[in-house]
Scaffold this active site. Structure first.
Site, PDB file in Angstrom:
ATOM      1  N   THR A  69       0.847  -1.200   0.000  1.00 34.64           N
ATOM      2  CA  THR A  69       0.000   0.000   0.000  1.00 34.64           C
ATOM      3  C   THR A  69       0.879   1.245   0.000  1.00 34.64           C
ATOM      4  O   THR A  69       0.671   2.171  -0.797  1.00 34.64           O
ATOM      5  CB  THR A  69      -0.951  -0.017   1.214  1.00 34.64           C
ATOM      6  OG1 THR A  69      -1.750  -1.206   1.126  1.00 34.64           O
ATOM      7  CG2 THR A  69      -1.858   1.200   1.233  1.00 34.64           C
ATOM      8  N   ASN A 156      -5.456  -9.982  -7.999  1.00 39.73           N
ATOM      9  CA  ASN A 156      -5.438 -10.656  -6.700  1.00 39.73           C
ATOM     10  C   ASN A 156      -6.722 -11.432  -6.410  1.00 39.73           C
ATOM     11  O   ASN A 156      -6.732 -12.336  -5.596  1.00 39.73           O
ATOM     12  CB  ASN A 156      -5.197  -9.638  -5.578  1.00 39.73           C
ATOM     13  CG  ASN A 156      -6.119  -8.445  -5.666  1.00 39.73           C
ATOM     14  OD1 ASN A 156      -6.146  -7.752  -6.679  1.00 39.73           O
ATOM     15  ND2 ASN A 156      -6.885  -8.195  -4.627  1.00 39.73           N
ATOM     16  N   HIS A 204       4.324 -10.186   2.634  1.00 43.06           N
ATOM     17  CA  HIS A 204       3.439 -11.174   3.272  1.00 43.06           C
ATOM     18  C   HIS A 204       2.610 -11.999   2.292  1.00 43.06           C
ATOM     19  O   HIS A 204       1.938 -12.942   2.694  1.00 43.06           O
ATOM     20  CB  HIS A 204       2.556 -10.507   4.341  1.00 43.06           C
ATOM     21  CG  HIS A 204       1.418  -9.667   3.852  1.00 43.06           C
ATOM     22  ND1 HIS A 204       0.114 -10.107   3.884  1.00 43.06           N
ATOM     23  CD2 HIS A 204       1.370  -8.410   3.354  1.00 43.06           C
ATOM     24  CE1 HIS A 204      -0.685  -9.133   3.439  1.00 43.06           C
ATOM     25  NE2 HIS A 204       0.059  -8.104   3.116  1.00 43.06           N
ATOM     26  N   THR A 240      14.350   4.734   9.867  1.00 45.04           N
ATOM     27  CA  THR A 240      15.206   3.569  10.103  1.00 45.04           C
ATOM     28  C   THR A 240      14.555   2.332   9.505  1.00 45.04           C
ATOM     29  O   THR A 240      13.362   2.097   9.686  1.00 45.04           O
ATOM     30  CB  THR A 240      15.425   3.386  11.622  1.00 45.04           C
ATOM     31  OG1 THR A 240      15.996   4.588  12.118  1.00 45.04           O
ATOM     32  CG2 THR A 240      16.339   2.211  11.918  1.00 45.04           C
ATOM     33  N   CYS A 325      -8.275  -7.412   0.828  1.00 45.48           N
ATOM     34  CA  CYS A 325      -8.099  -6.634   2.049  1.00 45.48           C
ATOM     35  C   CYS A 325      -9.404  -6.293   2.734  1.00 45.48           C
ATOM     36  O   CYS A 325      -9.404  -5.592   3.727  1.00 45.48           O
ATOM     37  CB  CYS A 325      -7.277  -5.383   1.743  1.00 45.48           C
ATOM     38  SG  CYS A 325      -5.632  -5.832   1.198  1.00 45.48           S
TER      39      CYS A 325
HETATM   40  N1  PLP Z   1      -1.823  -4.764  -4.224  1.00 46.28           N
HETATM   41  C1  PLP Z   1      -2.444  -5.945  -4.326  1.00 46.28           C
HETATM   42  C2  PLP Z   1      -2.713  -6.498  -5.684  1.00 46.28           C
HETATM   43  C3  PLP Z   1      -2.832  -6.641  -3.186  1.00 46.28           C
HETATM   44  O1  PLP Z   1      -3.443  -7.825  -3.291  1.00 46.28           O
HETATM   45  C4  PLP Z   1      -2.592  -6.057  -1.909  1.00 46.28           C
HETATM   46  C5  PLP Z   1      -3.062  -6.709  -0.688  1.00 46.28           C
HETATM   47  O2  PLP Z   1      -3.997  -7.461  -0.703  1.00 46.28           O
HETATM   48  C6  PLP Z   1      -1.942  -4.826  -1.855  1.00 46.28           C
HETATM   49  C7  PLP Z   1      -1.571  -4.195  -3.033  1.00 46.28           C
HETATM   50  C8  PLP Z   1      -1.617  -4.175  -0.539  1.00 46.28           C
HETATM   51  O3  PLP Z   1      -0.597  -4.907   0.083  1.00 46.28           O
HETATM   52  P1  PLP Z   1      -0.091  -4.650   1.590  1.00 46.28           P
HETATM   53  O4  PLP Z   1      -0.967  -5.504   2.440  1.00 46.28           O
HETATM   54  O5  PLP Z   1       1.343  -5.116   1.600  1.00 46.28           O
HETATM   55  O6  PLP Z   1      -0.207  -3.207   1.861  1.00 46.28           O
END
Ligand code: PLP
Length: 383
Positions: A69, A156, A204, A240, A325
């Site tokens: 993000t 995703n 992650h 940092t 998310c």
């Molecule tokens: N971009 C995509 C395609 C994602 O699937 C996600 C999380 O689901 C993100 C960005 C955001 O990732 P993060 O959880 O590392 O902020």
């Protein structure tokens, strides 16, 4: 328990845990010049090499962040602000695919609010979930000033792989910059950083820790830092470094260095799942055709996502519905809507996503649970 939600987050790999505990025990500030600081710096630089290798890039392109993000925010705001220096290179148009993650879509929206001279256009996708290249080509021809294009390497929710080589060619012909969100595709397909200017990764989703990510930036691409303060990471991202998070990210990326074996194993599980699903529920619809080895997005007509998720959960099977998310909140996915999927069917969409720790036992448990849920729906309809 059967965890089939790797696109939401993938369990921590043992290699990452071990690298993280080592880094936590070692401690040290990578900016300190004494021995302890130099040891911490070595951990960061080793991880930088490993993360870069995952994307076929040079270590110098990698900026570590707090996750994808932040990377999306840094790329879009950083590019827009960085492009202000030259009148001719000012970004005035941003084209994002309709299926981007909210980290890109919402940031692009905010960009247009903050910089009134930037116009944001949404590029549609085909019924198969693939970015409409003709629409992108036409969009890039319209308007004046430099454009920035954002198309993810794979989606995703559906896993549909995007034609990044063609998108890159169109962007380059138009003198546009290209941002590729490679979060779900990393480790599931071979990435080629040379095709783009900015690439987003998240630890992650590949078995590294949460709160750790990267933005890869081509050397001469515009980028104005968004976090200012210290001079860490060449002044491009002050603060940092998250030593253990970076070490865990590097270890996860390294575990994927020979990703082919893992991809073949995951593809076998996914194919088995889909074949068994079709057998158990011939009316099931699987969304998207050319997909990552890790993802099945499907619906069984009559079975709502909410009912299914609860039933699966009771049987110890974890999947998700809608966007990664926002798990836990059942909303019709903007991705399926963009593909023109009818609302009633999209409301039942479930995502089963496989990863490094998935097993055939997970597949069997998921199919057994879905079979039971489908029978219940059919019994209700018949009653
Ligand atoms: N971009 C995509 C395609 C994602 O699937 C996600 C999380 O689901 C993100 C960005 C955001 O990732 P993060 O959880 O590392 O902020």
């Amino acid at each position: 328990m059967h965890y089939l939600d790797h696109n939401a987050t993938s369990p921590l790999r043992p290699e990452s845990l071990s690298a993280m505990t080592h880094a936590l025990a070692a401690g040290g500030n990578p900016s300190s010049i004494h021995a302890n600081g130099r040891a911490a710096r070595a951990i960061v630089e080793e991880a930088r090499e490993k993360v870069a290798a995952l994307a076929g890039a040079d270590a110098a392109t990698v900026i570590f962040t707090s996750g994808a993000t932040e990377s999306c925010n840094l790329a879009l705001f950083g590019a827009a602000e960085g492009s202000l220096e030259g009148e001719d290179s000012r970004i005035t148009r941003v084209f994002v695919s309709a299926i981007e993650h909210k980290a890109v879509l919402a940031t692009a929206e905010r960009l247009a609010e903050r910089f009134p001279w930037i116009r944001v256009g949404i590029v549609p996708v085909t019924a198969d979930g693939i970015v409409d290249l003709e629409a992108l080509r036409v969009a890039l021809r319209e308007g004046k000033g430099r454009a920035l294009v954002a198309v993810m390497a794979a989606n995703n929710e559906t896993g549909v792989i995007q034609p990044i080589a063609e998108v890159s060619r169109l962007a380059r012909e138009a003198g546009a910059l290209l941002l590729v969100d490679a979060v779900p595709a990393a480790g599931k397909t071979v990435l080629d950083f040379a095709l783009c200017d900015y690439m987003v990764l998240s630890a992650h989703k590949i078995g590294g820790p949460q709160g750790s990510g990267a933005l890869l930036v081509r050397e001469d691409a515009p980028l104005r830092p968004q976090l200012v303060g210290g001079g860490q990471q060449k002044g491009l991202r002050a603060g940092t470094e998250n030593l253990s998070g970076i070490a865990g990210f590097g270890a996860a990326a390294h575990a994927l260095a020979d990703g082919e074996g893992e991809r073949a194993r995951i593809a076998h599980l996914r194919d088995h799942f889909e074949a068994a699903l079709k057998q158990a529920a011939p009316e099931a619809v699987i969304f998207g055709v050319d997909r990552l080895c890790s993802t099945s997005c499907f619906a069984i007509p009559g079975l709502t996502a909410e009912t299914a998720l609860m039933g699966l959960d009771l049987d110890g099977v974890m999947m998700s519905s809608g966007a990664t998310c926002s798990s836990g909140k059942v909303t019709v996915s903007h991705v399926l809507t963009a593909m023109g999927i009818e609302e009633a069917l999209a409301a039942g969409a479930l995502r089963c996503s496989f990863g490094w720790s998935s097993t055939m036992a997970d597949v069997h448990a998921a199919i057994a649970s879905l079979t039971k849920l489908r029978e219940r729906v059919r019994a209700k309809v018949a009653a």
